[in-house]
Design a protein around this motif. Structure first.
Motif, PDB file in Angstrom:
ATOM      1  N   ARG A   1       0.815  -1.211   0.000  1.00 56.25           N
ATOM      2  CA  ARG A   1       0.000   0.000   0.000  1.00 56.25           C
ATOM      3  C   ARG A   1       0.850   1.263   0.000  1.00 56.25           C
ATOM      4  NH1 ARG A   1      -2.280  -1.034   4.276  1.00 56.25           N
ATOM      5  NH2 ARG A   1      -1.398   0.479   5.725  1.00 56.25           N
ATOM      6  N   LYS A   2       1.946   1.303   0.757  1.00 52.55           N
ATOM      7  CA  LYS A   2       2.757   2.506   0.901  1.00 52.55           C
ATOM      8  C   LYS A   2       4.024   2.493   0.046  1.00 52.55           C
ATOM      9  CE  LYS A   2       1.318   3.713   5.592  1.00 52.55           C
ATOM     10  NZ  LYS A   2       0.872   5.076   5.269  1.00 52.55           N
TER      11      LYS A   2
ATOM     12  N   LEU B   1       8.799   2.920   3.403  1.00 51.49           N
ATOM     13  CA  LEU B   1       8.627   3.683   4.629  1.00 51.49           C
ATOM     14  C   LEU B   1       9.811   4.615   4.832  1.00 51.49           C
ATOM     15  CD1 LEU B   1       7.410   0.872   7.082  1.00 51.49           C
ATOM     16  CD2 LEU B   1       6.021   2.367   5.645  1.00 51.49           C
TER      17      LEU B   1
END
Length: 495
Positions: free
Chosen positions: A134-135, A138
């Motif tokens: 999803r991201k 990080l």
């Protein structure tokens, strides 16, 4: 801050509740069990959390405790002796570890038809692979806050002689405990190796690769047999690299090319992708050394270096709220409550053995003022014990005598004081006349006239007389002054 969103299945990836069949791995084999089936006489199947190539993970109700658990079942067509041994290895490896960052295992057994199953805690959260999907990647600080607890869990496993050998984003779950705190959990010790002094045990499945190819260490890629904890150092470095950059350090179009890249190629630095810096890359690069002797020799050492880098950039805590300074950099304090008491029996046995082997020696004279020292709890001989008892009894008698003398003197003092007359009262004078005269009261003032000012004129007044039989208490006369009115409170102020 990462927020867990859905319940996932331990050890089978992030399929979640909606997808329970993996078409690439499970084929057309139907699920052999249905909701409502009873496993092991007390686990009632509720629903499927996920299914992979080896089996399925169910939500099951423990009827004895009235609590939900995660139950992993091996697929009927894969329930071979090797699969059962692999599941048993996972159960034993996880059961040896009481770390909060490792999923807890409650039970292991076989169904009525002989299929092995494993009972674990039911986790509420999201896998790291779902978060990366999803991201994409990080922030380096967030990545370290998330993965440092995983390093602590792996370090605890290594201290017990257990090597995971299959670390990947699917096997890291970000769970939420009852207090709302996020706790990363390490899953799936299915191909773990339990290192022992007498034998090294490991289980592989025929036709399957040992570990995930993208996260293999060079020694795993070369097929070496003596795999130790430093392969987890490599895999952890790959996982950290992927979490920070959004891509794996080694990639190739096919399996053989991937193995060759792992063994021979040098990965791009993390800061080449615009994330992190050279200091962080130096820590990760050492973990990706091809030779095991050039890597970090323990995940504890690598974690200390990563925690120092995070602290220098203002990150004080990991994702669970634990202080990086106290968990990684501060020296370990001795736990006072775990200090064992002195072994009195051991002291006595040692002294007895020494006396038995030592040549006879005349005991030194014991003076009353300096009794011989002895170990606590060790009996003295008869002469020492008697002399010590006499000295202690004499001291007690002296103390009691001194206390008695003090008590008698205090009692005599109060008795004499009670018998003597009070010098403050002269003989023959009634007590009423000795009372203190009342203080003179302020003189009354006349009532101000309209033309008078706010200051009143004092008028002297005679002092009232007091007799011994009756007292008169005059009413005090107050001085009247013109009182100023307080200003009105503004309407916009509320009290």
């Amino acid at each position: 801050m990462l927020e867990p969103q859905r319940r996932s299945s331990p050890g089978l990836g992030p399929q979640g509740d909606s997808a329970f069949v993996d078409p690439e791995r499970s084929g057309s084999t139907p699920i052999a069990y249905a909701p409502g089936d009873l496993i092991g006489g007390k686990y009632q199947l509720q629903r499927v959390l996920g299914q992979g190539g080896m089996g399925a993970v169910w939500v099951a109700r423990n009827l004895s405790l009235d609590a939900d658990v995660a139950l992993k079942l091996i697929r009927r067509d894969r329930a071979t002796e090797e699969a059962a041994a692999r599941l048993l290895t996972e159960a034993r490896a996880a059961a040896k570890l009481g770390h909060p960052g490792i999923v807890r295992v409650f039970d292991f057994g076989q169904t009525e038809v002989g299929d092995p199953y494993l009972v674990m805690e039911l986790l509420t959260g999201e896998s790291l692979s779902a978060i990366l999907a999803r991201k994409k990647r990080l922030d380096p600080g967030v990545a370290l806050q998330t993965l440092l607890p995983v390093a602590a869990a792996l370090a605890a496993a290594h201290l017990k002689g257990i090597v995971h050998r299959d670390l990947k984003p699917d096997n890291v779950m970000l769970t939420t405990d009852e207090s709302g705190k996020i706790v990363p959990k390490l899953l799936d010790f299915g191909i773990a190796r339990v290192l022992r002094n007498d034998v090294e045990r490991h289980v592989t499945i025929a036709g399957e690769v040992l570990g995930s190819p993208d996260y293999m260490s060079p020694e795993q890629a070369r097929g070496e047999a003596n795999i130790d904890h430093r392969t987890d150092v490599w895999t952890y470095s790959v996982l950290l690299y992927e979490t920070i950059t959004g891509r794996r350090p080694f990639d190739a179009p096919n399996y053989n090319a991937l193995i060759a890249a792992i063994v021979a190629n040098t990965p791009m630095p993390t800061h080449a992708f615009g994330t992190g810096d050279a200091a962080l890359w130096a820590i990760i690069e050492r973990g990706l050394a091809k030779e095991r002797g050039a890597r970090w020799q323990s995940l504890r050492d690598m974690g200390v270096a990563l925690a120092g880098w995070a602290l220098e950039r203002g990150n004080q805590q990991d994702i669970s709220g634990l202080s990086l300074q106290s968990e990684w950099l501060a020296p370990k304090m001795r736990r006072l409550l775990t200090v064992q008491p002195a072994d009195v029996a051991g002291f006595a046995a040692a002294r007895a053995a020494a006396l038995a082997t030592a040549p006879p020696v005349a005991p030194p004279p014991v003076t009353p003022s300096a009794p011989a020292l002895a170990l606590p709890g060790v009996a003295r001989d008869a002469n020492d014990a008697a002399e010590w008892k006499n000295q202690r009894g004499g001291s007690n008698r002296k103390v009691m005598f001194a206390v008695g003398v003090v008590v008698v003197l205090v009692a005599a003092f109060f008795l004499v004081r009670a018998l003597l007359p009070d010098p403050a009262t002269p003989p023959g004078v009634p007590a009423a006349q000795t009372e203190a005269q009342p203080a003179p009261l302020p003189a009354p003032t006349p009532t101000p006239t309209p033309s008078s000012t706010s200051v009143a004129t004092d008028v002297p007044q005679a002092r009232p007389t007091t007799t011994a039989t009756a007292k008169t208490t005059p009413t005090p006369v107050r001085t009247t002054q013109t009182q100023k009115k307080a200003p009105p409170v503004p309407k916009n102020i509320q009290f």
